[in-house]
Design a protein around this motif. Sequence first.
Motif, PDB file in Angstrom:
ATOM      1  N   LYS A   1      16.163  -3.051  -2.029  1.00 22.14           N
ATOM      2  CA  LYS A   1      17.335  -2.440  -1.391  1.00 22.14           C
ATOM      3  C   LYS A   1      17.287  -0.913  -1.373  1.00 22.14           C
ATOM      4  CE  LYS A   1      18.954  -6.507  -0.698  1.00 22.14           C
ATOM      5  NZ  LYS A   1      18.825  -7.098   0.665  1.00 22.14           N
ATOM      6  N   LYS A   2      16.434  -0.309  -2.202  1.00 23.63           N
ATOM      7  CA  LYS A   2      16.326   1.154  -2.205  1.00 23.63           C
ATOM      8  C   LYS A   2      15.171   1.649  -1.332  1.00 23.63           C
ATOM      9  CE  LYS A   2      18.268   1.767  -6.855  1.00 23.63           C
ATOM     10  NZ  LYS A   2      18.048   2.336  -8.206  1.00 23.63           N
ATOM     11  N   LEU A   3      14.426   0.739  -0.727  1.00 24.18           N
ATOM     12  CA  LEU A   3      13.232   1.122   0.036  1.00 24.18           C
ATOM     13  C   LEU A   3      13.602   1.960   1.252  1.00 24.18           C
ATOM     14  CD1 LEU A   3      10.135   0.633  -0.080  1.00 24.18           C
ATOM     15  CD2 LEU A   3      10.474  -1.160   1.621  1.00 24.18           C
ATOM     16  N   GLN A   4      12.964   3.132   1.363  1.00 23.53           N
ATOM     17  CA  GLN A   4      13.184   4.014   2.510  1.00 23.53           C
ATOM     18  C   GLN A   4      11.966   4.079   3.430  1.00 23.53           C
ATOM     19  OE1 GLN A   4      14.639   7.918   1.407  1.00 23.53           O
ATOM     20  NE2 GLN A   4      15.872   7.113  -0.268  1.00 23.53           N
ATOM     21  N   PHE A   5      10.760   4.035   2.834  1.00 19.73           N
ATOM     22  CA  PHE A   5       9.530   4.190   3.617  1.00 19.73           C
ATOM     23  C   PHE A   5       8.644   2.963   3.405  1.00 19.73           C
ATOM     24  CE2 PHE A   5      11.072   8.347   2.378  1.00 19.73           C
ATOM     25  CZ  PHE A   5      11.044   9.061   3.579  1.00 19.73           C
ATOM     26  N   LEU A   6       8.404   2.223   4.468  1.00 22.62           N
ATOM     27  CA  LEU A   6       7.530   1.054   4.421  1.00 22.62           C
ATOM     28  C   LEU A   6       6.400   1.268   5.422  1.00 22.62           C
ATOM     29  CD1 LEU A   6       6.797  -1.808   3.535  1.00 22.62           C
ATOM     30  CD2 LEU A   6       8.330  -2.673   5.305  1.00 22.62           C
ATOM     31  N   THR A   7       5.181   1.454   4.925  1.00 19.90           N
ATOM     32  CA  THR A   7       4.026   1.731   5.779  1.00 19.90           C
ATOM     33  C   THR A   7       2.931   0.698   5.504  1.00 19.90           C
ATOM     34  OG1 THR A   7       4.538   4.097   5.673  1.00 19.90           O
ATOM     35  CG2 THR A   7       2.371   3.471   6.517  1.00 19.90           C
ATOM     36  N   LEU A   8       2.730  -0.196   6.469  1.00 16.57           N
ATOM     37  CA  LEU A   8       1.701  -1.234   6.365  1.00 16.57           C
ATOM     38  C   LEU A   8       0.744  -1.158   7.543  1.00 16.57           C
ATOM     39  CD1 LEU A   8       4.017  -4.237   5.338  1.00 16.57           C
ATOM     40  CD2 LEU A   8       2.812  -2.637   3.839  1.00 16.57           C
ATOM     41  N   SER A   9       0.662  -0.016   8.216  1.00 17.07           N
ATOM     42  CA  SER A   9      -0.155   0.156   9.417  1.00 17.07           C
ATOM     43  C   SER A   9      -1.633  -0.056   9.125  1.00 17.07           C
ATOM     44  CB  SER A   9       0.031   1.574   9.977  1.00 17.07           C
ATOM     45  OG  SER A   9       1.390   1.881  10.152  1.00 17.07           O
ATOM     46  N   GLN A  10      -2.397  -0.373  10.179  1.00 17.89           N
ATOM     47  CA  GLN A  10      -3.852  -0.425  10.149  1.00 17.89           C
ATOM     48  C   GLN A  10      -4.390  -1.347   9.057  1.00 17.89           C
ATOM     49  OE1 GLN A  10      -5.857   3.389  11.086  1.00 17.89           O
ATOM     50  NE2 GLN A  10      -3.840   4.275  10.754  1.00 17.89           N
TER      51      GLN A  10
ATOM     52  N   LEU B   1      11.917   0.481  -5.882  1.00 14.58           N
ATOM     53  CA  LEU B   1      10.910   1.066  -4.998  1.00 14.58           C
ATOM     54  C   LEU B   1      11.561   1.781  -3.817  1.00 14.58           C
ATOM     55  CD1 LEU B   1       7.816   1.054  -5.210  1.00 14.58           C
ATOM     56  CD2 LEU B   1       7.781  -0.763  -3.499  1.00 14.58           C
ATOM     57  N   VAL B   2      11.121   3.032  -3.598  1.00 12.79           N
ATOM     58  CA  VAL B   2      11.613   3.851  -2.476  1.00 12.79           C
ATOM     59  C   VAL B   2      10.532   3.987  -1.408  1.00 12.79           C
ATOM     60  CG1 VAL B   2      12.417   6.159  -1.809  1.00 12.79           C
ATOM     61  CG2 VAL B   2      13.187   5.136  -3.962  1.00 12.79           C
ATOM     62  N   ARG B   3       9.280   4.094  -1.828  1.00 12.80           N
ATOM     63  CA  ARG B   3       8.175   4.287  -0.884  1.00 12.80           C
ATOM     64  C   ARG B   3       7.059   3.300  -1.201  1.00 12.80           C
ATOM     65  NH1 ARG B   3       6.187   8.632   2.242  1.00 12.80           N
ATOM     66  NH2 ARG B   3       7.889   9.934   1.473  1.00 12.80           N
ATOM     67  N   LEU B   4       6.664   2.523  -0.191  1.00  7.50           N
ATOM     68  CA  LEU B   4       5.534   1.598  -0.306  1.00  7.50           C
ATOM     69  C   LEU B   4       4.564   1.907   0.824  1.00  7.50           C
ATOM     70  CD1 LEU B   4       4.072  -0.855  -1.476  1.00  7.50           C
ATOM     71  CD2 LEU B   4       5.486  -2.314  -0.017  1.00  7.50           C
ATOM     72  N   ASP B   5       3.376   2.388   0.477  1.00  5.80           N
ATOM     73  CA  ASP B   5       2.385   2.800   1.477  1.00  5.80           C
ATOM     74  C   ASP B   5       1.070   2.081   1.206  1.00  5.80           C
ATOM     75  OD1 ASP B   5       0.760   4.007   3.330  1.00  5.80           O
ATOM     76  OD2 ASP B   5       1.467   6.036   2.915  1.00  5.80           O
ATOM     77  N   LEU B   6       0.763   1.094   2.062  1.00  2.12           N
ATOM     78  CA  LEU B   6      -0.485   0.330   1.970  1.00  2.12           C
ATOM     79  C   LEU B   6      -1.312   0.508   3.235  1.00  2.12           C
ATOM     80  CD1 LEU B   6       0.963  -3.004   0.490  1.00  2.12           C
ATOM     81  CD2 LEU B   6       0.013  -1.050  -0.745  1.00  2.12           C
TER      82      LEU B   6
ATOM     83  N   ILE C   1      14.422   4.086   6.445  1.00  2.00           N
ATOM     84  CA  ILE C   1      14.447   5.132   7.477  1.00  2.00           C
ATOM     85  C   ILE C   1      13.103   5.255   8.199  1.00  2.00           C
ATOM     86  CG2 ILE C   1      16.237   6.489   6.332  1.00  2.00           C
ATOM     87  CD1 ILE C   1      14.076   8.340   5.278  1.00  2.00           C
ATOM     88  N   ASN C   2      12.091   4.554   7.707  1.00  5.43           N
ATOM     89  CA  ASN C   2      10.761   4.679   8.310  1.00  5.43           C
ATOM     90  C   ASN C   2      10.023   3.365   8.090  1.00  5.43           C
ATOM     91  OD1 ASN C   2       8.050   5.430   8.942  1.00  5.43           O
ATOM     92  ND2 ASN C   2       8.535   7.559   8.498  1.00  5.43           N
ATOM     93  N   VAL C   3       9.705   2.643   9.162  1.00  3.72           N
ATOM     94  CA  VAL C   3       8.953   1.390   9.049  1.00  3.72           C
ATOM     95  C   VAL C   3       7.797   1.418  10.047  1.00  3.72           C
ATOM     96  CG1 VAL C   3      10.617   0.219  10.570  1.00  3.72           C
ATOM     97  CG2 VAL C   3       9.034  -1.129   9.189  1.00  3.72           C
ATOM     98  N   LEU C   4       6.585   1.445   9.536  1.00  8.65           N
ATOM     99  CA  LEU C   4       5.371   1.552  10.351  1.00  8.65           C
ATOM    100  C   LEU C   4       4.516   0.313  10.112  1.00  8.65           C
ATOM    101  CD1 LEU C   4       4.499   5.304   9.674  1.00  8.65           C
ATOM    102  CD2 LEU C   4       5.930   4.343  11.480  1.00  8.65           C
TER     103      LEU C   4
END
Length: 609
Positions: free
Chosen positions: A138-147, A116-121, A165-168
């Motif tokens: 280990k390959k995750l670059q974008f983790l978005t769990l906002s709101q 997984l590279v991008r996880l957007d929930l 590189i991006n954790v929200l």
Amino acid sequence: MPVEMNFILVFLLLACLQYFVLADIQGDALFALKNSLNDSANQLNDWNPNQVNPCTWTRVNCDQSSNVISVSLAMMGFTGSLTSKIGALKSLATLSLQGNGITGGIPKELGNLTGLVRLDLENNRLIGEIPSSLGNLKKLQFLTLSQNNLSGTIPQSLASLPSLINVLLDSNDLSGKIPEQLFEVPKYNFTGNHLNCGINYSHPCESDTDQGSSHKSKIALIVGITVGLVIILLLGGLLFFWHKGRHKGYKREVFVDVAGEVDRRIAFGQLKRFAWRELQIATDNFSEKNVLGQGGFGKVYKGVLADNTKVAVKRLTDYESPGGDAAFQREVEMISVAVHRNLLRLIGFCTTPTERLLVYPFMQNLSVAYRLRELKTGESILDWPTRKRVALGTARGLEYLHEHCNPKIIHRDVKAANVLLDEDFEAVVGDFGLAKLVDVRKTNVTTQVRGTMGHIAPEYLSTGKSSERTDVFGYGIMLLELVTGQRAIDFSRLEEEDDVLLLDHVKKLEREKRLGDIVDPNLNKNYNIQEVEMMIQVALLCTQASPEDRPAMSEVVRMLEGEGLAERWEEWQHVEVTRRQEYERLQRRFDWGEDSVYNQEAIELSGGR
């Protein structure tokens, strides 16, 4: 049969067996996901367990080896939960489920998706803790769990993700200490939680996205004075037009074109491409009786599609594009990237050699401007609690455009008419990105950017350069619309005073401590005067002459939630006194008389500057 032929047959048999086993495992996992998400509208009707290959299913992408690598189900209205069986999709690189109403917890089995590279929930209703198993990605670059409604602490295991590189994680209910290593991620946001960061700790809750906001100096004062004089000149032109047409019942807003800056574009999203005939039938041949509104970008028509879905169709005007359909589609897809509960969702678009149309869901409660000033007999006004929700929801939508979209999106025409109301009277910001979309014109150096007089920031008028702070100015004017119920420019006030601009009118009454005279009389005094005062203060902070002095939208959200307003307001009062004294000195020096205003030649407002 030769040995070589036996070997080939066995090899082919094993390869086929492996293919079908892989397809079964992936298909079973996806079908379980569909069932757990509660696809009551049957939007995923081709996710069929009897169909062997899931790579042909809607919103599923595979690589050349038939491994599922992407599942994109954003903004589809799902209300169910996430199944643990999703952990079987071992090759998955992108999982996008933002903008739904998904409940329950985040399955720990997501930690099995090691590719997984991008996880957007983002923007769901997820509860519980963030699984520590996500530290396996280990390959995750974008983790978005906002709101969401996530609670507990941030797992220490996230600090060991080498590619992040991006954790929200903003706007949840997280608490405790943030792992130190997460502050080294290029972009992070932990605001709107109960986490240990901020002024009293060693790191801010959000990575710095606006390097210019800290510059406050005498230059700002000079800029404010300069643009004030520009406004006087433009106001003179407006007064000329009013003077010529005062007996014609002039009520319409005045739109202008201003030179802007280069646009960046990206390609993303899955939108429906409508046929011209389909929208023509839906709107009864774009009948005038179906017009919902008209603005600087064109008319909006109410329509009903063949499946009885109600839509709003925006028919863009003055559209020219050297790139034709491709350029238009790229810009449309840029808008579709923005997914937030307080932003209007784009359903699709239509292009012909001479027409450009956008299709949105129909908002049954229309716009804030309609509810403030255009109600029909028997319709209820916006009460004060609803106006407060509108203020906060709009701020959150703009904060998302400015600080969570990449590239950021600047609205350029924030006003009550562009804030729509859904069935629950929640604010939904519309028309964002249209300034870019409409004006992809004959040069790649500048564009024409439109706005509405009275809502446009002074530096935008004088230089043609926009930024997120021009949106902040427009938002401040919209707050004043909410409080007063009045238009940004109202020539009828000339009968009683000199303040045609709503901003000047409110400033005068605020200085005189006449808050009761500011509030919309339609509220019949059913409001909290302290809350009114707070909203006026936020509005005046947002509409300061110098863009550097205005708060970012994230700070506006915090102030509306009761954090940090008092300090900013006290600082503003000192600056405003100095600015006003200098402004009055310049006015006396130039001695603007009535004759000099009314005898000016008409100022052309429709052309670029």
